[in-house]
Scaffold this active site. Structure first.
Site, short mmCIF file in Angstrom:
data_model
loop_
_atom_site.label_atom_id
_atom_site.label_comp_id
_atom_site.label_asym_id
_atom_site.label_seq_id
_atom_site.Cartn_x
_atom_site.Cartn_y
_atom_site.Cartn_z
N LYS A 1 0.84 -1.20 0.00
CA LYS A 1 0.00 0.00 0.00
C LYS A 1 0.87 1.25 0.00
CE LYS A 1 -3.78 -0.63 2.35
NZ LYS A 1 -4.37 -0.93 3.66
N ARG B 1 -3.17 3.10 8.50
CA ARG B 1 -3.48 1.94 7.67
C ARG B 1 -2.33 0.96 7.63
NH1 ARG B 1 -4.55 4.63 1.95
NH2 ARG B 1 -5.91 2.81 1.69
N GLY C 1 -8.55 -7.01 3.73
CA GLY C 1 -9.37 -7.14 4.93
C GLY C 1 -8.66 -7.75 6.12
N MET D 1 -5.91 -6.68 7.88
CA MET D 1 -5.41 -5.80 8.92
C MET D 1 -6.37 -4.63 9.07
SD MET D 1 -2.60 -7.63 9.06
CE MET D 1 -1.37 -6.73 9.94
N ARG E 1 -3.60 -1.26 -6.52
CA ARG E 1 -2.80 -2.48 -6.43
C ARG E 1 -3.20 -3.39 -7.59
NH1 ARG E 1 -5.91 -4.29 -0.99
NH2 ARG E 1 -7.98 -4.30 -1.88
N HIS F 1 -16.68 -8.06 0.77
CA HIS F 1 -15.67 -8.98 1.30
C HIS F 1 -15.83 -10.36 0.70
CE1 HIS F 1 -14.16 -11.94 4.24
NE2 HIS F 1 -13.15 -11.10 4.31
N ARG G 1 -0.08 -47.48 -12.40
CA ARG G 1 -0.07 -48.47 -11.32
C ARG G 1 -0.88 -49.67 -11.78
NH1 ARG G 1 -1.53 -43.61 -9.40
NH2 ARG G 1 -0.15 -42.58 -7.90
N ARG H 1 4.34 -49.70 -13.87
CA ARG H 1 5.03 -50.20 -12.68
C ARG H 1 4.54 -51.62 -12.37
NH1 ARG H 1 4.12 -47.18 -7.06
NH2 ARG H 1 2.05 -48.11 -7.26
N GLU I 1 13.02 -44.65 -4.91
CA GLU I 1 12.16 -44.29 -3.76
C GLU I 1 12.72 -44.79 -2.44
OE1 GLU I 1 8.29 -45.99 -4.47
OE2 GLU I 1 9.14 -47.69 -5.51
N SER J 1 12.71 -43.03 -12.25
CA SER J 1 11.55 -42.19 -11.98
C SER J 1 11.49 -42.02 -10.47
CB SER J 1 10.29 -42.87 -12.50
OG SER J 1 9.17 -42.13 -12.10
N GLY K 1 9.98 -41.70 -7.17
CA GLY K 1 8.70 -41.88 -6.49
C GLY K 1 8.80 -41.11 -5.19
N THR K 2 8.46 -39.82 -5.27
CA THR K 2 8.77 -38.95 -4.12
C THR K 2 7.83 -39.16 -2.94
OG1 THR K 2 7.59 -37.23 -5.31
CG2 THR K 2 9.99 -37.14 -5.35
N ASN K 3 6.73 -39.90 -3.12
CA ASN K 3 5.90 -40.18 -1.95
C ASN K 3 6.65 -41.10 -1.01
OD1 ASN K 3 4.08 -38.78 -3.43
ND2 ASN K 3 2.77 -40.52 -3.91
N ASP K 4 7.10 -42.25 -1.55
CA ASP K 4 7.86 -43.18 -0.71
C ASP K 4 9.22 -42.60 -0.33
OD1 ASP K 4 6.74 -45.61 0.19
OD2 ASP K 4 6.44 -46.21 -1.90
N CYS L 1 7.42 -39.01 -10.44
CA CYS L 1 6.03 -39.43 -10.54
C CYS L 1 5.29 -39.35 -9.20
CB CYS L 1 5.95 -40.86 -11.10
SG CYS L 1 6.70 -42.08 -10.03
N TYR M 1 11.31 -34.80 -17.28
CA TYR M 1 9.86 -34.57 -17.25
C TYR M 1 9.34 -34.64 -15.81
CZ TYR M 1 9.29 -39.61 -16.53
OH TYR M 1 9.34 -40.86 -16.01
P1 ADP Z 1 -7.81 -2.27 3.45
O1 ADP Z 1 -6.41 -2.73 3.33
O2 ADP Z 1 -8.65 -3.11 4.31
O3 ADP Z 1 -8.39 -1.94 2.13
P2 ADP Z 1 -7.36 0.55 3.83
O4 ADP Z 1 -6.19 1.00 4.60
O5 ADP Z 1 -7.25 0.64 2.36
O6 ADP Z 1 -7.72 -0.92 4.29
O7 ADP Z 1 -8.54 1.43 4.35
C1 ADP Z 1 -9.86 1.05 4.54
C2 ADP Z 1 -10.79 2.08 3.92
O8 ADP Z 1 -10.53 3.39 4.40
C3 ADP Z 1 -10.65 2.15 2.43
O9 ADP Z 1 -11.91 2.28 1.87
C4 ADP Z 1 -9.84 3.38 2.21
O10 ADP Z 1 -10.09 3.95 0.97
C5 ADP Z 1 -10.29 4.28 3.35
N1 ADP Z 1 -9.24 5.23 3.74
C6 ADP Z 1 -8.01 4.94 4.17
N2 ADP Z 1 -7.28 6.05 4.39
C7 ADP Z 1 -8.08 7.09 4.08
C8 ADP Z 1 -7.88 8.50 4.09
N3 ADP Z 1 -6.73 9.06 4.43
N4 ADP Z 1 -8.92 9.27 3.72
C9 ADP Z 1 -10.09 8.70 3.34
N5 ADP Z 1 -10.34 7.39 3.33
C10 ADP Z 1 -9.33 6.58 3.68
MG MG Z 2 -7.83 -0.70 0.90
MG MG Z 3 6.36 -46.40 -3.95
#
Ligand code: ADP
Ligand code: MG
Ligand code: MG
Length: 884
Positions: A8, A79, A88, A90, A352, A466, A572, A628, A755, A774, A776-779, A841, A861
């Site tokens: 980020k 953030r 989601g 952190m 991202r 989510h 087999r 085999r 093996e 060949s 036989g990585t399981n055994d 294998c 292979y």
């Molecule tokens: P996540 O990684 O869960 O997406 P973010 O750090 O991106 O968490 O933030 C969660 C929400 O808060 C997002 O919708 C983001 O756009 C908003 N947000 C984060 N920082 C700011 C900011 N400085 N001003 C306005 N909205 C923000």
């Molecule tokens: Mg975000």
């Molecule tokens: Mg075997």
């Protein structure tokens, strides 16, 4: 930069550099998180106190505000941001720096007390949940803040957050703070600096929270990486009707189509869009119309109640369009954007590389290649091999769909077909073998259950909710925002279309259309499209290794061949002894008291085996087929229950007692290290003889029909060269006999499985008698680690949890230990025979990191199960590209 600033932080810095409007801020590096985990708060404060103060001053300067000021306060967001995006995972805190004084200042400055108090109540709520730990820990508890909100809504008879008056919001803040005092015994912190440090440490703490740990485990992200902390000036999407917040994708994350899309909410802040609390609106007019159609909303209602951003804020929309092109161009990949519009002014808060389904991943890579956006190698490297899996999985059978009853309709959030029994709580997803998780909305706590469920159905939330984002990331079928569902968690029922469905009832989801069906709907095999074929063609162009399949039947061989397998790495033969009449002859062979008796029984088995081999060799005509010889201990073929033993005794005309004695004789303390593999063929040479004859005769029969059969006979579980020599002599002698009988010959190979560790250690000697190796990585894994695959379930989970092993060695090749043996055996074997053909294998042959290892040590292979063939082909090409 990403390693230090996190994804980020690095992307925010990058956007700023290329002239995209981003609110000012600073990033505390991932290294500080590592120091925090090792040395604690005090060490971190000593280290960065000065820098943080200076950086806040910089934000103050750029925004013309002051942190902690009464008249002109500076508010920030705190953030988290790890190296790899963890949606989601952190927790982010918004509006930090606000308190009883600052709220008045903001109200006055903006002339918008409603906005000021809304920001304040959001802050207390978020800070209370995330930093002060008021967030509920079990599913029965409700968030104390949500409870207060519901209470006030009820008192006032309102439904939406937007209907709160200033007085409502003020009373919310007071009640929230009371709840904090009551639950924690401490007053809510009013000093902005105290708030800031609390938030910074909470972000660091959250790196080690349970759901973050689960996500890391699922995605192989090392705990040592740590998270960065971003502190950034706030911009406000909740300043009124000329403000908004939203999420957008530069291309369709579900199908891969090159269509800009996304969702937004007017007068809202931060996570409102993603959380599925209010139904968000589409950004583009086209998307909005498509949405309305799916939801059965008329154009009139749509335009009046759910207009697109394109319609409501055309200027900001135009600017967003321009920026999305710029960002996609700059990053050369599909972007997932977060933006906020404050009083008509657009700000970008995140970009991202967007998560996408397997299908979208393939389409985007091929499209971008065709657009000359990326080159062939980049296109190939951009495909995650494991995600191809989604494209190879069944879809609903169109015939069956015809007669299926639709009980609800939602958004096609993540494609695929899912059938399962309803569960309402994520931690109960394992209640049935196949479950469908049905929720009002999902949250990060539900992650583990989402992994287990066949599919996910939610009543609320859009394409960026989510549930939708996470499901697409996992390649799991998901239908979101099916508004007609009335879910009652207490009664464990869901009502829709006038019917009530209970926990355990079967439903089916079509994640590609958004339809929800009653009961089970039949599925059918997926077919390969032209973009997929392009990726496979490129894989072949850039690979060094080729891919074979592990297949025991002509049907599997054909499936694998369609997926591009060039031969069979492991056929087999044991299952061929079970079907119908065969098991009787097999048991007769086992129960025979001398070689003559065994030969008589084996004669009955010969035609069955020959027939099976003909089928398989024909299905793989033109390619090598490694067969085999019999491998499992004989006790696996005899009945162990009294009733079946009795039956067998009657059939064979011998006494039950005799059978019991034989079964007891075959019993072993440790069958894994017992009488199996080539040890069987050495004790009972007639078995090897019969199998060799069946293979050679099958090949000659095919040759007579003009079919190019290429058998490779493989002797299992060899530890010494003398074992191999013993078996090879029988095979060659038998072959010569058959050639003489038929008056014609055929080429074939004799080789061995590596093996047993001793075979690897003495490979230069073994290679003298072998045309091929060949692995036989399981055994080989069992014997090198010294634990049996069948019993490892008792302790492996603990080993993985405690980090004693980083990965399950039966899934991901242990490169340091087992890999060393492979490397050594290849080198030693080729020192004897430079052209020795070498492959793998074991199950690892379809696992990308193991495939990469195989490429590195020079295997010819890899061989894997039919459905993993495309994955292995791609992984092999990627391994080669990464090596060069
Ligand atoms: P996540 O990684 O869960 O997406 P973010 O750090 O991106 O968490 O933030 C969660 C929400 O808060 C997002 O919708 C983001 O756009 C908003 N947000 C984060 N920082 C700011 C900011 N400085 N001003 C306005 N909205 C923000
Ligand atoms: Mg975000
Ligand atoms: Mg075997």
């Amino acid at each position: 930069m990403k390693n230090l600033l996190g994804g980020k932080g690095a992307n925010l810095a990058e956007m700023n550099l290329i002239g995209v409007p981003v609110p000012p801020g600073f990033t505390i590096t991932t290294e500080v998180c590592t120091i925090f985990n090792e040395k604690g708060q005090k060490a971190v404060t000593d280290l960065i106190l000065n820098d943080v103060q200076k950086s806040v001053a910089h934000i103050e300067k750029l925004t013309g505000t002051q942190f902690g000021s009464k008249e002109n306060p500076c508010l920030v967001s705190v953030r988290s941001g790890a190296r790899a995006s963890m949606p989601g995972m952190m927790d982010t805190i918004l509006n930090l720096g606000i308190n009883d004084d600052a709220v008045e200042g903001i109200a006055k400055k903006t002339n918008n007390p409603r906005f000021a108090w809304d920001s304040y109540r959001r802050f207390v709520q978020m800070y209370g949940d995330v930093v002060l730990g008021l967030k509920p820990h079990s599913k029965e508890d409700i968030d104390p803040f949500e409870e207060i909100i519901e209470q006030i809504k009820e008192e006032r008879g309102i439904k939406q957050d937007t209907e709160f008056t200033v007085a409502d919001l003020q009373s919310l803040v007071t009640k929230f703070k009371d709840a904090v005092l009551q639950k924690t015994g401490k007053k809510f912190p009013t000093d902005p600096w105290e708030q800031l440090w609390g938030a910074i440490f909470a972000v660091f703490d959250s790196w080690m929270n349970e759901r973050a740990i689960i996500y890391r485990k699922l995605n192989n992200i090392p705990a040592e990486w740590g998270t960065a902390v971003n502190v950034q000036a706030m911009v406000f999407g909740n300043m009124g009707n000329n403000s908004a917040t939203g999420v957008a994708f530069t291309r369709d994350a579900s199908t891969g189509e090159n269509i800009f899309n996304g969702e937004y909410l007017i007068n809202a802040q931060g996570e409102d869009v993603v959380a599925g609390i209010r139904t968000p609106q589409e950004i583009t007019l086209e998307g909005s119309r498509r949405w309305a159609k799916l939801q059965g909303v008329s154009e009139e209602t749509r335009a009046a109640k759910y207009p697109s951003l394109e319609e409501t804020m055309p200027e900001a929309y135009a600017q967003l369009m321009e920026i999305q092109h710029k960002l996609e161009n700059h990053n050369r990949d599909m972007q997932d954007l977060e933006f906020t519009i404050q009083n008509g002014k657009l700000w970008l808060l995140q970009t991202r590389n967007g998560k996408r389904t397997g299908a979208a991943m393939v389409k985007m890579a091929v499209d971008m290649l065709n657009e000359n956006f990326i080159d062939e190698k980049t296109a190939l490297l951009r495909i995650e091999p494991n995600k191809l899996d989604e494209l190879l999985h069944p879809v609903f059978d169109p015939e069956a769909l015809h007669s299926a009853t639709v009980i609800a309709k939602g958004l096609p959030a993540s494609p695929g077909a899912a059938t399962g029994q309803i569960v309402f709580f994520a931690d109960e997803a394992n209640k049935f073998e196949r479950s469908v998780l049905v929720r009002i909305e999902t949250s990060p706590e539900d992650l583990e259950g989402m992994v287990l469920a066949q599919g996910i159905l939610t009543a609320r939330g859009g394409m960026t909710s989510h549930a939708a984002v996470v499901a697409r990331g996992m390649g799991k079928c998901c239908v979101s925002g099916a508004g007609s569902l009335r879910i009652d968690y207490k009664a464990r029922t869901v009502e829709t279309s006038g019917k009530v469905f209970s926990e355990g009832d079967w439903i089916s989801l079509n994640g590609s259309t958004g339809e929800v069906f009653e009961g089970k709907v039949k599925t059918k095999e997926a077919s390969i499209d032209k973009d997929f074929a392009k990726i496979m063609e490129l894989s072949d162009k850039y690979t060094r290794m080729y891919v074979r399949t592990n297949a025991d039947t002509p049907k599997d061989a054909r499936i694998a061949r369609n997926f591009g397998a060039k031969g069979i790495g492991l056929c087999r033969t044991e299952h061929m002894f079970f079907e119908g009449e065969r098991i009787k002859a097999m048991r007769e062979m086992i129960l025979a008291s001398d070689s003559e008796g065994r030969k008589k029984a084996l004669k009955k088995l010969l035609p069955y085996q020959r027939n099976d081999f003909e089928g398989i060799l024909e299905a793989m005509a033109g390619f090598g087929v490694t067969i085999r010889l019999l491998d499992p201990p004989l006790h696996e073929f005899v009945p162990h229950q009294q009733a079946t033993q009795k039956e067998l005794a009657e059939e064979m005309g011998i006494s039950l007692e005799q059978i019991k004695i034989k079964v007891a004789e075959l019993e072993e303390f440790n069958p894994m290290l017992g009488h199996r593999g080539c040890r069987l063929g050495i004790s009972y040479p007639e078995i090897t003889e019969m199998q060799s004859r069946a293979i050679i005769e099958a090949a000659l029969n095919l040759k007579a029909k003009g079919i190019d059969a290429r058998p490779e006979i493989m002797v299992p579980l060899v530890g010494t060269v003398a074992e191999l020599k013993h078996q090879k002599d029988i095979i060659l002698a038998t072959a010569e006999k058959v050639f003489a009988e038929r008056g014609t010959r055929i080429d074939f190979l004799v080789g061995t499985m590596i093996e047993v560790p001793r075979a690897a250690l003495t490979a230069e000697g073994i290679a003298k008698e072998a045309d091929f190796f060949s692995f036989g990585t399981n055994d080989l894994t069992q014997m090198t680690m010294g634990f049996s695959r069948d019993d490892a379930g008792k302790f492996l989970p603990t080993y993985l949890e405690q980090g004693i092993l980083k990965q399950d060695p039966f899934q991901v090749l242990d490169q340091h230990g087992v890999g060393l043996l492979i490397d050594l055996a290849v080198t030693k074997g080729r020192s004897t025979k430079p052209n020795l053909k070498v492959g793998i294998c074991g199950e690892h042959g379809g696992e990308p990191s193991s495939v990469e290892f195989c490429n590195r040590v020079g295997l010819d292979y890899v061989s894997c199960s039919p459905f993993r063939v495309p994955i292995a082909r791609l992984a092999a090409a990627q391994a080669n590209l990464k090596k060069n």
